[in-house]
Design a protein around this motif. Structure first.
Motif, short mmCIF file in Angstrom:
data_model
loop_
_atom_site.label_atom_id
_atom_site.label_comp_id
_atom_site.label_asym_id
_atom_site.label_seq_id
_atom_site.Cartn_x
_atom_site.Cartn_y
_atom_site.Cartn_z
N UNK A 69 -3.05 13.31 -13.96
CA UNK A 69 -3.65 13.70 -12.36
C UNK A 69 -3.71 11.85 -11.47
N UNK A 70 -3.01 11.63 -11.84
CA UNK A 70 -2.61 9.94 -10.55
C UNK A 70 -2.27 11.11 -9.53
N UNK A 71 -1.09 11.93 -9.56
CA UNK A 71 -0.74 12.68 -8.94
C UNK A 71 -1.61 13.32 -8.22
N UNK A 72 -3.12 13.89 -8.26
CA UNK A 72 -4.04 14.90 -8.41
C UNK A 72 -4.51 13.38 -7.25
N UNK A 73 -5.03 12.33 -7.39
CA UNK A 73 -6.05 11.13 -6.59
C UNK A 73 -5.11 10.78 -5.59
N UNK A 74 -3.76 10.96 -5.72
CA UNK A 74 -2.42 10.69 -4.93
C UNK A 74 -3.48 11.88 -2.91
N UNK A 75 -3.98 13.15 -4.09
CA UNK A 75 -3.42 13.89 -3.09
C UNK A 75 -5.23 14.14 -2.80
N UNK A 117 0.68 -1.24 0.77
CA UNK A 117 -0.11 -0.04 -0.64
C UNK A 117 0.89 1.58 -0.23
N UNK A 118 0.26 2.15 -0.93
CA UNK A 118 0.51 3.68 -0.85
C UNK A 118 -0.27 4.42 -0.76
N UNK A 119 0.67 5.49 -0.46
CA UNK A 119 -0.30 7.18 0.00
C UNK A 119 0.56 7.72 0.43
N UNK A 120 -0.25 9.25 0.25
CA UNK A 120 0.24 10.36 0.60
C UNK A 120 -0.76 11.14 1.10
N UNK A 121 -0.19 11.88 1.76
CA UNK A 121 -1.28 13.25 3.02
C UNK A 121 -1.91 13.65 1.92
N UNK A 122 -3.37 13.57 2.18
CA UNK A 122 -4.58 14.15 1.67
C UNK A 122 -4.56 15.50 1.79
N UNK A 123 -5.28 16.38 0.73
CA UNK A 123 -5.19 17.91 0.26
C UNK A 123 -6.65 18.35 1.22
N UNK A 124 -6.76 18.94 2.28
CA UNK A 124 -8.67 18.75 2.78
C UNK A 124 -9.38 19.47 1.16
N UNK A 125 -10.35 19.10 2.00
CA UNK A 125 -12.30 19.96 0.95
C UNK A 125 -11.68 21.21 0.91
N UNK A 126 -10.88 21.96 2.04
CA UNK A 126 -11.30 23.40 2.26
C UNK A 126 -10.07 23.82 1.22
N UNK A 127 -9.15 22.65 1.81
CA UNK A 127 -7.58 23.79 0.52
C UNK A 127 -7.73 23.44 -0.93
N UNK A 128 -8.47 21.66 -1.35
CA UNK A 128 -8.98 22.02 -2.38
C UNK A 128 -9.56 22.97 -2.62
N UNK A 129 -10.42 23.43 -2.51
CA UNK A 129 -11.53 24.69 -2.81
C UNK A 129 -10.91 26.15 -3.19
N UNK A 130 -9.33 26.79 -2.43
CA UNK A 130 -8.72 27.65 -2.90
C UNK A 130 -8.23 27.19 -3.96
N UNK A 131 -7.37 26.27 -4.12
CA UNK A 131 -6.57 25.78 -5.48
C UNK A 131 -7.01 25.48 -6.40
N UNK A 132 -8.15 25.27 -6.33
CA UNK A 132 -9.18 25.14 -7.96
C UNK A 132 -9.40 26.10 -8.46
N UNK A 133 -9.79 27.63 -7.41
CA UNK A 133 -10.18 28.06 -7.51
C UNK A 133 -8.72 29.01 -8.13
N UNK A 134 -8.17 29.24 -7.56
CA UNK A 134 -6.55 29.65 -7.60
C UNK A 134 -6.02 28.88 -9.37
N UNK A 135 -6.16 27.69 -9.79
CA UNK A 135 -6.31 27.78 -11.20
C UNK A 135 -6.97 27.96 -12.21
N UNK A 136 -8.43 28.37 -11.52
CA UNK A 136 -9.33 28.88 -12.67
C UNK A 136 -9.08 30.23 -12.82
N UNK A 137 -8.27 30.96 -12.07
CA UNK A 137 -8.00 32.04 -12.62
C UNK A 137 -7.01 32.73 -14.03
#
Length: 263
Positions: free
Chosen positions: A151-157, A63-83
């Motif tokens: 997008x595999x890396x995004x999925x790990x997050x 098994x292998x995994x990374x620390x996930x990014x929270x839903x709130x932080x993903x919201x900030x990241x996606x909002x920044x990417x969309x700009x």
């Protein structure tokens, strides 16, 4: 173990692996990966689950995994990417923007692990060292997966490809829509068209005496019947009406002026 033809994000992942100080263990893991010892590798949520054939008859479970990014932080990241249209265009085309890490850094986050110590792993083999050769084999095969699908890396997050792209499209569409909303004009009420209930400002009302012809003059000659006994009766009536009109107009004007002066 990496080539110049690999996408930059794959090279960054392999550089992370190759920076590990126990080179012999990595080399055994690389041979395991290339010699077909990895029987299966799949995602379960944000974790990578794999089966690796070792020296025992039963394959080891990794098994292998990374620390996930929270839903709130993903919201900030996606909002920044969309700009930034360039970021959105590359991601929607299936490519990883070269400066994408800056978006995560602005929010105090990381997309790529800083070191192998940030990559969590577990293996059912008896080797107590981590990473063992079975885990190391999965490291290298993940580099191949990253080459096929960044997008595999995004999925790990914690964000799967479809979910990320849908949120990004939604944000981009919202940013392109006009911000002004046109409200429907109220339907006029004809019964109240001539009504005006608000008081008039007396400073804006100017009263002047009537100038020019009166209403009687504007109407022209009136079809009044004359008294046969008095041929000038119709003309005299008009004279009297004009005089009465002038007297009433003068009286109203004087009264209005007196009222205005009291204010």
């Amino acid at each position: 173990m990496n080539t110049a033809s690999d996408p930059w994000w794959v090279q960054q992942w392999l550089d992370l692996i190759n920076a590990y100080r126990f080179k012999k263990r990595l080399e055994r893991g690389w041979r395991y990966a290339r010699e077909g010892h990895v029987l299966s590798i799949c995602f379960q949520g944000q974790k990578v689950e794999a089966k690796v054939q070792g020296t025992e008859a039963k394959p080891y479970r990794v098994s292998l995994w990374l620390d996930p990014i929270s839903e709130e932080d993903w919201g900030y990241v996606i909002a920044a990417l969309a700009t930034e249209a360039r970021w959105s265009a590359l991601l929607l085309a299936g490519e990883m923007p070269a400066d994408i890490e800056t978006v995560f850094a602005r929010n105090g986050l990381r997309l790529f692990p800083f070191s192998l110590s940030d990559v969590h792993s577990r293996c059912s083999c008896p080797d107590k060292a981590n990473p063992c050769k079975h885990v190391s084999a999965i490291y290298y095969l993940l580099g191949d997966r990253f080459s096929e699908d960044p997008f595999v890396l995004f999925q790990l997050r914690g964000r799967q490809r479809q979910q990320l792209l849908e949120e990004l499209r939604s944000r981009r569409q919202a940013s392109l829509q006009p911000t002004l909303e046109v409200s429907a004009a109220p339907v006029p009420q004809l019964q109240q068209f001539w009504d005006y209930a608000d008081p008039l400002d007396p400073e804006l009302v100017i009263i002047t005496p009537s100038l020019g012809d009166t209403v009687l003059g504007q109407l022209g000659s009136l079809p009044l019947a004359s008294d046969p006994r008095l041929e000038t009766s119709a003309a005299q009536l008009l004279v009297q009406l004009r005089q009465l009109y002038e007297d009433v107009a003068q009286s109203v004007f004087l009264e209005s002026m007196a009222s205005a002066g009291d204010r």
